[in-house]
Design a protein around this motif. Sequence first.
Motif, PDB file in Angstrom:
ATOM      1  N   ARG A 274     -52.282 -75.215 -49.994  1.00  0.00           N
ATOM      2  CA  ARG A 274     -53.292 -76.257 -50.142  1.00  0.00           C
ATOM      3  C   ARG A 274     -53.452 -77.003 -48.820  1.00  0.00           C
ATOM      4  NH1 ARG A 274     -53.945 -77.855 -55.431  1.00  0.00           N
ATOM      5  NH2 ARG A 274     -55.707 -79.062 -54.671  1.00  0.00           N
ATOM      6  N   LEU A 275     -54.463 -76.664 -48.079  1.00  0.00           N
ATOM      7  CA  LEU A 275     -54.686 -77.320 -46.797  1.00  0.00           C
ATOM      8  C   LEU A 275     -55.245 -78.724 -46.999  1.00  0.00           C
ATOM      9  CD1 LEU A 275     -56.404 -74.512 -44.700  1.00  0.00           C
ATOM     10  CD2 LEU A 275     -54.125 -75.446 -44.336  1.00  0.00           C
ATOM     11  N   SER A 276     -54.766 -79.665 -46.210  1.00  0.00           N
ATOM     12  CA  SER A 276     -55.427 -80.962 -46.129  1.00  0.00           C
ATOM     13  C   SER A 276     -56.641 -80.833 -45.206  1.00  0.00           C
ATOM     14  CB  SER A 276     -54.471 -82.017 -45.579  1.00  0.00           C
ATOM     15  OG  SER A 276     -53.444 -82.289 -46.494  1.00  0.00           O
ATOM     16  N   GLY A 277     -56.570 -79.889 -44.277  1.00  0.00           N
ATOM     17  CA  GLY A 277     -57.678 -79.659 -43.373  1.00  0.00           C
ATOM     18  C   GLY A 277     -57.238 -78.854 -42.171  1.00  0.00           C
ATOM     19  N   PHE A 278     -58.063 -78.808 -41.142  1.00  0.00           N
ATOM     20  CA  PHE A 278     -57.668 -78.152 -39.911  1.00  0.00           C
ATOM     21  C   PHE A 278     -58.400 -78.806 -38.746  1.00  0.00           C
ATOM     22  CE2 PHE A 278     -61.089 -75.354 -41.575  1.00  0.00           C
ATOM     23  CZ  PHE A 278     -61.985 -75.385 -40.523  1.00  0.00           C
ATOM     24  N   SER A 279     -57.918 -78.537 -37.553  1.00  0.00           N
ATOM     25  CA  SER A 279     -58.476 -79.112 -36.336  1.00  0.00           C
ATOM     26  C   SER A 279     -58.659 -78.007 -35.310  1.00  0.00           C
ATOM     27  CB  SER A 279     -57.530 -80.185 -35.796  1.00  0.00           C
ATOM     28  OG  SER A 279     -57.976 -80.675 -34.552  1.00  0.00           O
ATOM     29  N   THR A 280     -59.772 -78.061 -34.579  1.00  0.00           N
ATOM     30  CA  THR A 280     -60.023 -77.033 -33.566  1.00  0.00           C
ATOM     31  C   THR A 280     -61.191 -77.457 -32.678  1.00  0.00           C
ATOM     32  OG1 THR A 280     -60.502 -74.687 -33.213  1.00  0.00           O
ATOM     33  CG2 THR A 280     -61.643 -75.757 -35.020  1.00  0.00           C
ATOM     34  N   SER A 281     -61.324 -76.823 -31.532  1.00  0.00           N
ATOM     35  CA  SER A 281     -62.526 -76.958 -30.712  1.00  0.00           C
ATOM     36  C   SER A 281     -63.157 -75.574 -30.512  1.00  0.00           C
ATOM     37  CB  SER A 281     -62.191 -77.590 -29.357  1.00  0.00           C
ATOM     38  OG  SER A 281     -61.254 -76.802 -28.653  1.00  0.00           O
ATOM     39  N   ASN A 282     -62.855 -74.661 -31.426  1.00  0.00           N
ATOM     40  CA  ASN A 282     -63.380 -73.299 -31.359  1.00  0.00           C
ATOM     41  C   ASN A 282     -64.915 -73.320 -31.438  1.00  0.00           C
ATOM     42  OD1 ASN A 282     -64.410 -70.740 -32.762  1.00  0.00           O
ATOM     43  ND2 ASN A 282     -62.348 -70.138 -32.136  1.00  0.00           N
ATOM     44  N   PRO A 283     -65.607 -72.766 -30.454  1.00  0.00           N
ATOM     45  CA  PRO A 283     -67.072 -72.864 -30.412  1.00  0.00           C
ATOM     46  C   PRO A 283     -67.773 -72.139 -31.550  1.00  0.00           C
ATOM     47  CG  PRO A 283     -66.250 -71.386 -28.697  1.00  0.00           C
ATOM     48  CD  PRO A 283     -65.062 -72.076 -29.272  1.00  0.00           C
ATOM     49  N   VAL A 284     -67.184 -71.039 -32.044  1.00  0.00           N
ATOM     50  CA  VAL A 284     -67.808 -70.300 -33.144  1.00  0.00           C
ATOM     51  C   VAL A 284     -67.760 -71.129 -34.429  1.00  0.00           C
ATOM     52  CG1 VAL A 284     -67.689 -68.225 -34.561  1.00  0.00           C
ATOM     53  CG2 VAL A 284     -67.228 -68.076 -32.112  1.00  0.00           C
ATOM     54  N   ILE A 285     -66.590 -71.700 -34.710  1.00  0.00           N
ATOM     55  CA  ILE A 285     -66.456 -72.546 -35.898  1.00  0.00           C
ATOM     56  C   ILE A 285     -67.344 -73.774 -35.769  1.00  0.00           C
ATOM     57  CG2 ILE A 285     -64.859 -73.988 -37.218  1.00  0.00           C
ATOM     58  CD1 ILE A 285     -62.663 -71.995 -36.569  1.00  0.00           C
ATOM     59  N   LEU A 286     -67.354 -74.360 -34.584  1.00  0.00           N
ATOM     60  CA  LEU A 286     -68.163 -75.548 -34.353  1.00  0.00           C
ATOM     61  C   LEU A 286     -69.644 -75.260 -34.579  1.00  0.00           C
ATOM     62  CD1 LEU A 286     -68.226 -78.496 -33.435  1.00  0.00           C
ATOM     63  CD2 LEU A 286     -68.481 -77.662 -31.096  1.00  0.00           C
ATOM     64  N   GLN A 287     -70.118 -74.123 -34.115  1.00  0.00           N
ATOM     65  CA  GLN A 287     -71.518 -73.762 -34.290  1.00  0.00           C
ATOM     66  C   GLN A 287     -71.865 -73.640 -35.769  1.00  0.00           C
ATOM     67  OE1 GLN A 287     -74.009 -73.619 -32.157  1.00  0.00           O
ATOM     68  NE2 GLN A 287     -75.408 -73.079 -33.818  1.00  0.00           N
ATOM     69  N   THR A 288     -70.954 -73.090 -36.547  1.00  0.00           N
ATOM     70  CA  THR A 288     -71.183 -72.953 -37.981  1.00  0.00           C
ATOM     71  C   THR A 288     -71.386 -74.319 -38.640  1.00  0.00           C
ATOM     72  OG1 THR A 288     -69.858 -70.932 -38.081  1.00  0.00           O
ATOM     73  CG2 THR A 288     -70.194 -72.115 -40.150  1.00  0.00           C
ATOM     74  N   PHE A 289     -70.558 -75.274 -38.254  1.00  0.00           N
ATOM     75  CA  PHE A 289     -70.678 -76.599 -38.856  1.00  0.00           C
ATOM     76  C   PHE A 289     -71.823 -77.401 -38.244  1.00  0.00           C
ATOM     77  CE2 PHE A 289     -66.572 -75.445 -40.496  1.00  0.00           C
ATOM     78  CZ  PHE A 289     -66.516 -76.083 -41.725  1.00  0.00           C
ATOM     79  N   GLN A 290     -72.236 -77.076 -37.036  1.00  0.00           N
ATOM     80  CA  GLN A 290     -73.433 -77.687 -36.485  1.00  0.00           C
ATOM     81  C   GLN A 290     -74.650 -77.273 -37.314  1.00  0.00           C
ATOM     82  OE1 GLN A 290     -73.755 -79.956 -34.251  1.00  0.00           O
ATOM     83  NE2 GLN A 290     -72.459 -79.662 -32.452  1.00  0.00           N
ATOM     84  N   GLU A 291     -74.663 -76.020 -37.740  1.00  0.00           N
ATOM     85  CA  GLU A 291     -75.759 -75.532 -38.579  1.00  0.00           C
ATOM     86  C   GLU A 291     -75.718 -76.206 -39.954  1.00  0.00           C
ATOM     87  OE1 GLU A 291     -75.208 -71.337 -38.596  1.00  0.00           O
ATOM     88  OE2 GLU A 291     -75.796 -71.082 -36.484  1.00  0.00           O
ATOM     89  N   GLU A 292     -74.511 -76.439 -40.467  1.00  0.00           N
ATOM     90  CA  GLU A 292     -74.359 -77.172 -41.728  1.00  0.00           C
ATOM     91  C   GLU A 292     -74.914 -78.589 -41.569  1.00  0.00           C
ATOM     92  OE1 GLU A 292     -72.941 -78.192 -45.684  1.00  0.00           O
ATOM     93  OE2 GLU A 292     -73.488 -76.338 -44.666  1.00  0.00           O
ATOM     94  N   LEU A 293     -74.620 -79.205 -40.448  1.00  0.00           N
ATOM     95  CA  LEU A 293     -75.106 -80.551 -40.183  1.00  0.00           C
ATOM     96  C   LEU A 293     -76.633 -80.576 -40.100  1.00  0.00           C
ATOM     97  CD1 LEU A 293     -74.622 -83.519 -39.478  1.00  0.00           C
ATOM     98  CD2 LEU A 293     -74.336 -82.824 -37.090  1.00  0.00           C
ATOM     99  N   ASP A 294     -77.232 -79.576 -39.459  1.00  0.00           N
ATOM    100  CA  ASP A 294     -78.686 -79.495 -39.374  1.00  0.00           C
ATOM    101  C   ASP A 294     -79.315 -79.458 -40.763  1.00  0.00           C
ATOM    102  OD1 ASP A 294     -78.618 -79.537 -36.628  1.00  0.00           O
ATOM    103  OD2 ASP A 294     -78.702 -77.342 -36.417  1.00  0.00           O
ATOM    104  N   SER A 295     -78.655 -78.740 -41.673  1.00  0.00           N
ATOM    105  CA  SER A 295     -79.141 -78.670 -43.052  1.00  0.00           C
ATOM    106  C   SER A 295     -79.037 -80.026 -43.743  1.00  0.00           C
ATOM    107  CB  SER A 295     -78.340 -77.619 -43.826  1.00  0.00           C
ATOM    108  OG  SER A 295     -78.719 -77.602 -45.191  1.00  0.00           O
ATOM    109  N   ILE A 296     -77.922 -80.714 -43.520  1.00  0.00           N
ATOM    110  CA  ILE A 296     -77.713 -82.031 -44.138  1.00  0.00           C
ATOM    111  C   ILE A 296     -78.750 -83.033 -43.651  1.00  0.00           C
ATOM    112  CG2 ILE A 296     -76.109 -83.991 -44.254  1.00  0.00           C
ATOM    113  CD1 ILE A 296     -73.838 -81.896 -44.124  1.00  0.00           C
ATOM    114  N   LYS A 297     -79.098 -82.959 -42.385  1.00  0.00           N
ATOM    115  CA  LYS A 297     -80.072 -83.904 -41.814  1.00  0.00           C
ATOM    116  C   LYS A 297     -81.412 -83.824 -42.522  1.00  0.00           C
ATOM    117  CE  LYS A 297     -78.187 -84.124 -37.106  1.00  0.00           C
ATOM    118  NZ  LYS A 297     -78.409 -83.773 -35.675  1.00  0.00           N
ATOM    119  N   ARG A 298     -81.754 -82.642 -43.037  1.00  0.00           N
ATOM    120  CA  ARG A 298     -83.034 -82.486 -43.724  1.00  0.00           C
ATOM    121  C   ARG A 298     -83.046 -83.181 -45.085  1.00  0.00           C
ATOM    122  NH1 ARG A 298     -82.624 -77.183 -41.409  1.00  0.00           N
ATOM    123  NH2 ARG A 298     -81.893 -76.281 -43.389  1.00  0.00           N
TER     124      ARG A 298
END
Length: 320
Positions: A274-298
């Motif tokens: 059971r993860l509490s979460g994770f931390s990273t600066s991985n650009p591939v993962i970051l891009q995925t969540f940037q796209e999630e954020l773009d969806s949320i903004k709409r």
Amino acid sequence: MRSQQKNVTMSLTKQRRLRADLICTLISSSKMPRNQVAAAAGLTNTYIRDLEQGKIANVDRRKLLRLAIALNMNLNRIDEMLRVFDRASLSSDDIDSFIESAHKRKTTTALFPLRDFYAYELAVYAMEYIQGDQIMVNDRPTVCLREPGHRSFSDSRLVEAHPLYAELLETIGKVRRKQLEVNLKNYTTTHYLCRECLEDYVRANGNTQEEYWRKKHVANLLDYHQRYPNLIVRITGVCSYMLFSIKQPTDGSDIQFNFCAKPGHYVPGERPGRLSGFSTSNPVILQTFQEELDSIKRWILPEFSTREAVEAYLQQLVTS
């Protein structure tokens, strides 16, 4: 006399081997390469290798704690490790070392799993400590705006797992809030909140005491929104299952990212799988969540497009 000295030497050698074996086991079971553990702990790869080989006779307690935090060890396991190194169990005096671990943590593209909630909060604090704008996507106000005592009350089962847990969580909350205030004086923090999730949060499933604490939490968000123009609250009509935060450093270094998993309930001690979460600066993962954020903004609700409308809505939640 020589026989006694020989026995003492053999005893010290055995003790050092026991400690080295423990460090080797911990590093191996972490599933992370030594250099990644070193980055999370703010230690050198050489230092950890020396620990594995038993070359360090008197290990610095603060560095030992930083290693334990990087290895996702809960507080009870840290106590066990300290005993192996003939050190006293955790106490209030060690809280500064926990806070220091966040300052020493290095940004890396490696994926760092965070199993214990205190470890997740320290990783978030390490990210917040970096200068720059920040984005938060959550189902409730940022945890650092909780009223003192709220954590100890709501996370009572976690608190019961170790005598230091309550004080540690409360202290992390204080330093995170102080850091938020520092950031808001110079940088923008944009906080995306789902309207339905926020309203469910305030209702607290009919628990009167918890509802009191949660309304104080929302009231604090309202207070900060009124006092800090750099805090921007966006109310959305969509519930994101991906709760995360993104920090854009001003020095041009890698963007820092934290993801928070939201289990249905907390279980004291270890929570295997059971993860509490994770931390990273991985650009591939970051891009995925940037796209999630773009969806949320709409899905930002137009009726809350002004600061005044947001504040009126938060005030209504607090007083209802």
